[in-house]
Write a protein that holds these residues in place. Structure first.
Motif, mmCIF file in Angstrom:
data_model
loop_
_atom_site.group_PDB
_atom_site.id
_atom_site.type_symbol
_atom_site.label_atom_id
_atom_site.label_comp_id
_atom_site.label_asym_id
_atom_site.label_seq_id
_atom_site.Cartn_x
_atom_site.Cartn_y
_atom_site.Cartn_z
ATOM 1 N N LEU A 49 -1.159 -5.214 9.024
ATOM 2 C CA LEU A 49 -0.886 -4.387 7.847
ATOM 3 C C LEU A 49 -1.792 -4.775 6.684
ATOM 4 O O LEU A 49 -2.308 -3.911 5.966
ATOM 5 C CB LEU A 49 0.577 -4.515 7.431
ATOM 6 C CG LEU A 49 1.592 -3.935 8.407
ATOM 7 C CD1 LEU A 49 3.002 -4.187 7.924
ATOM 8 C CD2 LEU A 49 1.347 -2.451 8.611
ATOM 9 N N ARG A 50 -2.013 -6.080 6.513
ATOM 10 C CA ARG A 50 -2.934 -6.525 5.458
ATOM 11 C C ARG A 50 -4.342 -6.008 5.710
ATOM 12 O O ARG A 50 -5.021 -5.550 4.795
ATOM 13 C CB ARG A 50 -2.946 -8.054 5.380
ATOM 14 C CG ARG A 50 -1.675 -8.647 4.844
ATOM 15 C CD ARG A 50 -1.772 -10.178 4.877
ATOM 16 N NE ARG A 50 -0.541 -10.793 4.484
ATOM 17 C CZ ARG A 50 -0.222 -11.130 3.242
ATOM 18 N NH1 ARG A 50 -1.071 -10.894 2.284
ATOM 19 N NH2 ARG A 50 0.932 -11.681 2.969
ATOM 20 N N GLN A 51 -4.781 -6.063 6.960
ATOM 21 C CA GLN A 51 -6.121 -5.564 7.298
ATOM 22 C C GLN A 51 -6.219 -4.057 7.101
ATOM 23 O O GLN A 51 -7.217 -3.560 6.590
ATOM 24 C CB GLN A 51 -6.472 -5.930 8.738
ATOM 25 C CG GLN A 51 -6.718 -7.404 8.945
ATOM 26 C CD GLN A 51 -6.925 -7.752 10.409
ATOM 27 O OE1 GLN A 51 -6.683 -6.946 11.309
ATOM 28 N NE2 GLN A 51 -7.368 -8.985 10.665
ATOM 29 N N TRP A 52 -5.181 -3.333 7.488
ATOM 30 C CA TRP A 52 -5.185 -1.878 7.341
ATOM 31 C C TRP A 52 -5.284 -1.488 5.871
ATOM 32 O O TRP A 52 -6.033 -0.573 5.511
ATOM 33 C CB TRP A 52 -3.927 -1.294 7.983
ATOM 34 C CG TRP A 52 -3.911 0.191 8.005
ATOM 35 C CD1 TRP A 52 -4.493 1.004 8.939
ATOM 36 C CD2 TRP A 52 -3.289 1.063 7.059
ATOM 37 N NE1 TRP A 52 -4.266 2.316 8.625
ATOM 38 C CE2 TRP A 52 -3.527 2.382 7.472
ATOM 39 C CE3 TRP A 52 -2.561 0.863 5.902
ATOM 40 C CZ2 TRP A 52 -3.063 3.486 6.769
ATOM 41 C CZ3 TRP A 52 -2.099 1.954 5.205
ATOM 42 C CH2 TRP A 52 -2.354 3.244 5.645
ATOM 43 N N LEU A 53 -4.535 -2.185 5.009
ATOM 44 C CA LEU A 53 -4.589 -1.899 3.576
ATOM 45 C C LEU A 53 -5.951 -2.260 2.994
ATOM 46 O O LEU A 53 -6.495 -1.520 2.175
ATOM 47 C CB LEU A 53 -3.478 -2.657 2.846
ATOM 48 C CG LEU A 53 -2.053 -2.192 3.139
ATOM 49 C CD1 LEU A 53 -1.056 -3.193 2.601
ATOM 50 C CD2 LEU A 53 -1.825 -0.816 2.555
ATOM 51 N N ALA A 54 -6.512 -3.397 3.421
ATOM 52 C CA ALA A 54 -7.821 -3.821 2.902
ATOM 53 C C ALA A 54 -8.923 -2.850 3.324
ATOM 54 O O ALA A 54 -9.842 -2.573 2.541
ATOM 55 C CB ALA A 54 -8.140 -5.232 3.394
ATOM 56 N N GLN A 55 -8.856 -2.314 4.527
ATOM 57 C CA GLN A 55 -9.860 -1.354 4.987
ATOM 58 C C GLN A 55 -9.853 -0.082 4.150
ATOM 59 O O GLN A 55 -10.871 0.576 3.999
ATOM 60 C CB GLN A 55 -9.628 -0.985 6.447
ATOM 61 C CG GLN A 55 -9.963 -2.069 7.421
ATOM 62 C CD GLN A 55 -9.538 -1.716 8.845
ATOM 63 O OE1 GLN A 55 -8.893 -0.706 9.070
ATOM 64 N NE2 GLN A 55 -9.880 -2.591 9.786
ATOM 65 N N ARG A 56 -8.713 0.273 3.604
ATOM 66 C CA ARG A 56 -8.596 1.478 2.784
ATOM 67 C C ARG A 56 -8.789 1.205 1.306
ATOM 68 O O ARG A 56 -8.631 2.083 0.481
ATOM 69 C CB ARG A 56 -7.248 2.143 3.034
ATOM 70 C CG ARG A 56 -7.319 2.990 4.276
ATOM 71 C CD ARG A 56 -6.060 2.922 5.073
ATOM 72 N NE ARG A 56 -6.242 3.567 6.373
ATOM 73 C CZ ARG A 56 -6.743 2.970 7.441
ATOM 74 N NH1 ARG A 56 -7.143 1.733 7.379
ATOM 75 N NH2 ARG A 56 -6.858 3.613 8.575
ATOM 76 N N GLY A 57 -9.107 -0.032 0.958
ATOM 77 C CA GLY A 57 -9.367 -0.383 -0.434
ATOM 78 C C GLY A 57 -8.120 -0.473 -1.289
ATOM 79 O O GLY A 57 -8.191 -0.306 -2.509
ATOM 80 N N ILE A 58 -6.983 -0.753 -0.677
ATOM 81 C CA ILE A 58 -5.732 -0.875 -1.410
ATOM 82 C C ILE A 58 -5.439 -2.355 -1.597
ATOM 83 O O ILE A 58 -5.338 -3.100 -0.627
ATOM 84 C CB ILE A 58 -4.568 -0.199 -0.653
ATOM 85 C CG1 ILE A 58 -4.869 1.282 -0.443
ATOM 86 C CG2 ILE A 58 -3.255 -0.392 -1.385
ATOM 87 C CD1 ILE A 58 -3.888 1.991 0.469
#
Length: 122
Positions: A49-58
């Motif tokens: 989840l942390r990686q998914w958010l970081a990939q989207r710039g959140i």
């Protein structure tokens, strides 16, 4: 937006919830397509989840299990808890009687509209 059962872990609902956020209107520039920051408790502390958010710039502020307490998130969390308490006051939403998700979402939207109206009418 997604509707999930009570027996589904919160972390499984995060991605559909973030994807379901509509574009945010701003005074200048183009509409924002995603939130700038996300605050979450320890239930969302997973690497994917942390990686998914970081990939989207959140930017994420997720309390880590065994490292941090949830106390620091309290200043942001009370607004959610208060809103959920207001929605729990609606008997129709307290227990889900509707079989179709569209009907449940319609009643939720109606309850949110009534809550906003009552707050503005004060």
């Amino acid at each position: 937006m997604g509707i999930f059962g009570a027996n589904v872990h919160d972390s499984q609902a995060l991605i559909p919830l973030v994807k379901g956020i509509p574009p945010i209107r701003s005074l200048r520039g183009p509409r924002r397509r995603r939130p700038g920051k996300l605050h979450a408790d320890k239930g969302y502390d997973y690497r994917h989840l942390r990686q998914w958010l970081a990939q989207r710039g959140i930017q994420h502020r997720i309390a880590r299990k065994g490292v941090e307490t949830s106390q620091r998130l309290g200043r942001h969390r009370w607004t959610i808890e208060r809103t959920m308490a207001w929605l729990a006051g609606c008997r129709r939403l307290h227990r889900r009687y509707e079989r179709k998700a569209e009907h449940f979402l319609a009643f939720t939207s109606l309850a949110c509209t009534l809550i906003c109206y009552r707050r503005l009418a004060k």
